[in-house]
Design a protein around this motif. Structure first.
Motif, PDB file in Angstrom:
ATOM      1  N   PRO A  16      58.281  10.655 -55.501  1.00  0.00           N
ATOM      2  CA  PRO A  16      58.106  10.490 -54.048  1.00  0.00           C
ATOM      3  C   PRO A  16      58.825  11.598 -53.293  1.00  0.00           C
ATOM      4  O   PRO A  16      59.752  12.219 -53.817  1.00  0.00           O
ATOM      5  N   PRO A  17      58.408  11.875 -52.049  1.00  0.00           N
ATOM      6  CA  PRO A  17      59.067  12.925 -51.281  1.00  0.00           C
ATOM      7  C   PRO A  17      60.531  12.589 -51.019  1.00  0.00           C
ATOM      8  O   PRO A  17      60.917  11.426 -50.939  1.00  0.00           O
ATOM      9  N   ALA A  18      61.313  13.627 -50.881  1.00  0.00           N
ATOM     10  CA  ALA A  18      62.756  13.465 -50.687  1.00  0.00           C
ATOM     11  C   ALA A  18      63.044  12.927 -49.287  1.00  0.00           C
ATOM     12  O   ALA A  18      62.280  13.138 -48.344  1.00  0.00           O
ATOM     13  N   ALA A  19      64.162  12.229 -49.148  1.00  0.00           N
ATOM     14  CA  ALA A  19      64.583  11.688 -47.850  1.00  0.00           C
ATOM     15  C   ALA A  19      65.033  12.849 -46.961  1.00  0.00           C
ATOM     16  O   ALA A  19      65.449  13.902 -47.444  1.00  0.00           O
ATOM     17  N   PRO A  20      64.978  12.677 -45.622  1.00  0.00           N
ATOM     18  CA  PRO A  20      65.421  13.753 -44.735  1.00  0.00           C
ATOM     19  C   PRO A  20      66.906  14.041 -44.933  1.00  0.00           C
ATOM     20  O   PRO A  20      67.683  13.161 -45.305  1.00  0.00           O
ATOM     21  N   ALA A  21      67.277  15.274 -44.653  1.00  0.00           N
ATOM     22  CA  ALA A  21      68.656  15.709 -44.883  1.00  0.00           C
ATOM     23  C   ALA A  21      69.632  14.967 -43.979  1.00  0.00           C
ATOM     24  O   ALA A  21      70.725  14.610 -44.404  1.00  0.00           O
ATOM     25  N   ASN A  22      69.270  14.712 -42.715  1.00  0.00           N
ATOM     26  CA  ASN A  22      70.180  14.051 -41.790  1.00  0.00           C
ATOM     27  C   ASN A  22      69.510  12.778 -41.271  1.00  0.00           C
ATOM     28  O   ASN A  22      68.823  12.808 -40.270  1.00  0.00           O
TER      29      ASN A  22
END
Length: 133
Positions: A16-22
């Motif tokens: 799955p796509p990575a979570a947002p950085a912030n």
């Protein structure tokens, strides 16, 4: 065909796509909820909504069968029934009535020919019958 001497290659595993950085940034999905809605239940086949109009070929089938053009009534009745099954239009009863009347018309025509042809042959072969009328 693959080469039996080579090792099999497996397809890459889905990640799955990575979570947002912030995640705490304003407008981020973590703060405002999911960015997309979960897909709703969808039926595998779309239901046909019956139309309020009558199928034209079913009307033509009934009219031509009543007028004595039985073959046209039969052909248009069968085509009309096929269209009604696909589109959901009204007129199934009209098409069936056109088919029944058309088939009865052809049956009556065949019976009339079977009866009248021997009578005509008998009249033509016996001159006394011609003079009696």
């Amino acid at each position: 065909m693959t080469d039996p001497d080579q090792t099999p290659v497996n397809p890459p595993i889905y990640q799955p796509p990575a979570a947002p950085a912030n995640p705490a940034a304003p407008g981020s999905p973590a703060q405002s909820g999911p960015a997309y809605a979960a897909p709703g239940y969808q039926q595998p086949y779309a239901q046909q909504v019956p139309s309020e109009k009558y199928n034209v070929l079913s009307i033509v089938s009934l009219v031509t069968s009543i007028l004595g053009i039985s073959l046209v009534g039969i052909i248009t009745g069968h085509i009309g029934l096929g269209q009604i099954g696909k589109t959901g239009e009204k007129g199934r009863g009209l098409a069936i009535a056109g088919l029944i009347i058309g088939y009865l018309g052809i049956l009556i025509s065949i019976i009339a020919l079977v009866v009248l042809i021997p009578i005509m042959i008998a009249i033509l072969n016996d001159p006394a019958m011609v003079d009696s009328f």
